[in-house]
Design a protein around this motif. Structure first.
Motif, short mmCIF file in Angstrom:
data_model
loop_
_atom_site.label_atom_id
_atom_site.label_comp_id
_atom_site.label_asym_id
_atom_site.label_seq_id
_atom_site.Cartn_x
_atom_site.Cartn_y
_atom_site.Cartn_z
N GLU A 40 6.82 6.59 -11.94
CA GLU A 40 8.27 6.78 -11.90
C GLU A 40 8.75 7.41 -10.59
N LEU A 41 7.81 7.82 -9.72
CA LEU A 41 8.18 8.51 -8.50
C LEU A 41 8.27 7.62 -7.27
N TYR A 42 7.79 6.39 -7.35
CA TYR A 42 7.81 5.53 -6.18
C TYR A 42 8.32 4.14 -6.53
N ARG A 43 8.78 3.44 -5.50
CA ARG A 43 9.30 2.08 -5.70
C ARG A 43 8.18 1.07 -5.74
N ARG A 44 7.24 1.20 -4.80
CA ARG A 44 6.08 0.30 -4.79
C ARG A 44 4.91 1.02 -4.12
N ALA A 45 3.72 0.55 -4.43
CA ALA A 45 2.50 1.10 -3.84
C ALA A 45 1.63 -0.06 -3.39
N VAL A 46 1.13 0.06 -2.15
CA VAL A 46 0.31 -0.98 -1.54
C VAL A 46 -0.92 -0.31 -0.94
N ILE A 55 1.73 14.96 -1.70
CA ILE A 55 2.86 14.76 -0.79
C ILE A 55 4.00 14.03 -1.51
N LEU A 56 3.66 13.07 -2.36
CA LEU A 56 4.69 12.35 -3.10
C LEU A 56 5.48 13.30 -4.00
N TYR A 57 4.79 14.20 -4.71
CA TYR A 57 5.48 15.18 -5.54
C TYR A 57 6.43 16.04 -4.71
N ILE A 58 5.98 16.49 -3.56
CA ILE A 58 6.81 17.33 -2.70
C ILE A 58 8.04 16.55 -2.22
N LEU A 59 7.83 15.33 -1.77
CA LEU A 59 8.96 14.51 -1.32
C LEU A 59 10.01 14.36 -2.41
N LYS A 60 9.57 14.01 -3.61
CA LYS A 60 10.50 13.75 -4.69
C LYS A 60 11.18 15.04 -5.18
N LYS A 61 10.54 16.17 -5.01
CA LYS A 61 11.14 17.44 -5.43
C LYS A 61 12.32 17.80 -4.53
N PHE A 62 12.21 17.51 -3.24
CA PHE A 62 13.20 17.95 -2.28
C PHE A 62 14.08 16.82 -1.71
N CYS A 63 13.79 15.59 -2.07
CA CYS A 63 14.54 14.48 -1.48
C CYS A 63 14.69 13.36 -2.51
N ASP A 64 15.92 12.96 -2.77
CA ASP A 64 16.19 11.87 -3.69
C ASP A 64 16.17 10.56 -2.90
N VAL A 121 10.77 5.73 -2.37
CA VAL A 121 9.52 5.91 -1.65
C VAL A 121 8.62 4.70 -1.87
N ASP A 122 8.15 4.14 -0.76
CA ASP A 122 7.11 3.12 -0.79
C ASP A 122 5.84 3.79 -0.30
N VAL A 123 4.78 3.67 -1.09
CA VAL A 123 3.51 4.32 -0.76
C VAL A 123 2.54 3.29 -0.20
#
Length: 87
Positions: A20-26, A44-53, A56-58
């Protein structure tokens, strides 16, 4: 909430319970596994989503031992730039 912020997270992948935290993962690693067995990319993904709406593509270029083939990073950056996914 919809926004226009897009982030390319280039790291060691995503956690198995983070869909639920990313749009796509490759994965560009030889095994093709997008999941983070090293532990850095998922943190890093958790930190990004906590502070930035943001959307995210991983992109996984770091393997499960924390090593990276630099040619994978160069290939990814070239692909993102060619497809105008980075501005």
């Amino acid at each position: 909430m919809s926004n226009n912020i897009h982030i390319a997270l280039i790291d060691s992948g995503v956690g198995q319970n983070q869909q639920e935290l990313y749009r796509r993962a490759v994965s560009l690693t030889p095994d093709g596994d997008v999941f983070d067995h090293y532990g850095h990319g998922s943190a890093i993904l958790y930190i990004l989503k906590k502070f930035c709406d943001a959307q995210v593509d991983v992109y996984k270029v770091v393997d499960d031992s924390g090593e990276m083939d630099e040619s994978l990073l160069i290939e990814l950056l070239e692909r993102l730039l060619e497809n105008d996914e980075v501005s």
